[in-house]
Design an enzyme around this catalytic site. Structure first.
Site, PDB file in Angstrom:
ATOM      1  N   SER A 177       4.204  -0.664   9.064  1.00  0.00           N
ATOM      2  CA  SER A 177       5.015   0.550   9.386  1.00  0.00           C
ATOM      3  C   SER A 177       4.159   1.366  10.729  1.00  0.00           C
ATOM      4  CB  SER A 177       5.262   1.252   8.145  1.00  0.00           C
ATOM      5  OG  SER A 177       4.166   1.360   7.694  1.00  0.00           O
ATOM      6  N   CYS A 219     -26.580  -6.090  -7.290  1.00  0.00           N
ATOM      7  CA  CYS A 219     -27.391  -7.068  -6.477  1.00  0.00           C
ATOM      8  C   CYS A 219     -28.471  -7.218  -7.396  1.00  0.00           C
ATOM      9  CB  CYS A 219     -27.612  -6.329  -5.263  1.00  0.00           C
ATOM     10  SG  CYS A 219     -29.001  -7.273  -4.043  1.00  0.00           S
ATOM     11  N   HIS A 234      -8.968  -5.223   7.906  1.00  0.00           N
ATOM     12  CA  HIS A 234      -9.321  -4.377   6.968  1.00  0.00           C
ATOM     13  C   HIS A 234     -10.265  -5.268   5.975  1.00  0.00           C
ATOM     14  CE1 HIS A 234      -5.790  -1.914   7.889  1.00  0.00           C
ATOM     15  NE2 HIS A 234      -6.745  -1.618   8.723  1.00  0.00           N
ATOM     16  N   LEU A 241      11.942  -9.793   5.842  1.00  0.00           N
ATOM     17  CA  LEU A 241      11.277 -10.630   6.683  1.00  0.00           C
ATOM     18  C   LEU A 241      11.525 -11.903   6.415  1.00  0.00           C
ATOM     19  CD1 LEU A 241       9.867  -7.903   7.206  1.00  0.00           C
ATOM     20  CD2 LEU A 241       7.762  -9.313   7.364  1.00  0.00           C
ATOM     21  N   PHE A 268       0.746  -1.150   0.146  1.00  0.00           N
ATOM     22  CA  PHE A 268       0.036   0.161   0.023  1.00  0.00           C
ATOM     23  C   PHE A 268       0.950   1.209   0.081  1.00  0.00           C
ATOM     24  CE2 PHE A 268      -3.400  -2.970   1.048  1.00  0.00           C
ATOM     25  CZ  PHE A 268      -4.504  -2.442   1.030  1.00  0.00           C
TER      26      PHE A 268
HETATM   27 ZN   LIG Z   1     -29.830  -5.452  -3.002  1.00  0.00          ZN
END
Ligand SMILES: [Zn+2]
Length: 250
Positions: free
Chosen positions: A195, A156, A124, A235, A38
Site C-alpha cells: 500500500s 551474546c 526491512h 494477487l 502489518f
Molecule cells: Zn556480544
C-alpha cells in the site's frame, strides 16, 4: 474498469515488452499464505496481542527486548507452517525465465526465497542473521531459532542482548540505495501487494522511470497518473491469469 482477463493480458504484454522488470512486494503478497499483514485486518497484529509500532521500535527493544522476542516466537512458529503463495511462485518463475530481474521486498518472512527467488533485496532485513548489539558478534538463524523458541531473550557470549538484522523503526534502512538503483534501472516496475504507506519503501517507485504496474487489493499511496496499469484484485487470482496469458508454468 478492465476485467481480470483484460488486465492480465495488459500486464503480460508489458512483461513481454520489458527488458528489465523489477517487482516490489509488500505484506499483501503474504496474506494469502496466512501470515499476518502489518496493516491488514487479520492475523497476529489485529489479534491485539502485539502492537506493531512497539514490536519494531528500537527504543522499546533496548528497554525490554522480551516484547519483541515474544512476538518473534509466535511469528517463527507461524512461519514454519506457511508456504509461499502463487504470487511468490509466479515471481520466482518469472526470474527463472529472465523476465524479472529481481524482487525488492518489504516483508521479513523469506517466502520469496522459499519459492525459489534468488535476487531478493530484503529492504526491512530478515531473521537470517542476528548480531550482538554490543560486540556485533554474528549469529545465524540456525543458532537463533532454538533460543527464540525457548522463550528466552537471546544473549551474546558477552552477556548483551542479540538482535535480528530486521530494520526497526528508528533504524536506518541500509538497503534503500540498492533498491532505488534497481528501480531506476528497471523499464517495468511491478508493485505487488504494497500500500506504499511505509517510508522509505513508499518512495522507491519515484525512482522507477519506466512503466509502473500496480497490483494490490485496497488503496495505495501513489499518484494514479504514474501508473501504466492499476489493478485492484486478489494477487494470486490475478497473477494466475497473467501466468496463463504468458503460458508460464509456475
Ligand atoms: Zn556480544
Amino acid at each position: 474498469m478492465l476485467t481480470r482477463k483484460q488486465a492480465a493480458a495488459e500486464l503480460a504484454g508489458l512483461l513481454k515488452a520489458a527488458r528489465s522488470a523489477v517487482a516490489l512486494s509488500g505484506a499483501g503478497c503474504s496474506t494469502n499464505a496466512g501470515l499476518a499483514d502489518f496493516r491488514g485486518d487479520k492475523g497476529l497484529y489485529a489479534s491485539g496481542k502485539y502492537d506493531p509500532q512497539k514490536i519494531f521500535d528500537i527504543d522499546e527493544f533496548f528497554k525490554e527486548p522480551r516484547y519483541f522476542y515474544d512476538f518473534a516466537r509466535d511469528f517463527i512458529e507461524q512461519l514454519k507452517k506457511v508456504k509461499p503463495t502463487f504470487t511468490h511462485a509466479f515471481l520466482s518463475a518469472l526470474e527463472k525465465t529472465g523476465q524479472l530481474k529481481g524482487v525488492i521486498t518489504q516483508n521479513i518472512d523469506a517466502l520469496h526465497q522459499k519459492a525459489g527467488s534468488v535476487n531478493v533485496v530484503e529492504l526491512h532485513g530478515s531473521f537470517w542473521t542476528s548480531r550482538c548489539v554490543s560486540c556485533a558478534r554474528e549469529y545465524s538463524y540456525a543458532q537463533m531459532e532454538p533460543r527464540i523458541l525457548s522463550a528466552e531473550v537471546p544473549r551474546c557470549s558477552c552477556g548483551v542482548v542479540i538482535k535480528p538484522d530486521i530494520v526497526f523503526y528508528g533504524e536506518s534502512v541500509r538497503r534503500i540505495g540498492e533498491s532505488v538503483k534497481m528501480a531506476s534501472e528497471s523499464d517495468l516496475f511491478i508493485i505487488a501487494g504494497s500500500s506504499l504507506e511505509v517510508y522509505p519503501a513508499a518512495a522507491i517507485p519515484d525512482s522507477a522511470y519506466g512503466k509502473i504496474a500496480l497490483v494490490n487489493k485496497g488503496p495505495v499511496n501513489i499518484r494514479a497518473e504514474r501508473l501504466s496499469l492499476n489493478v485492484s484484485d486478489d494477487l494470486d487470482d490475478f497473477f494466475m491469469a497473467v501466468a496463463e496469458e504468458l503460458s508460464l508454468s509456475v
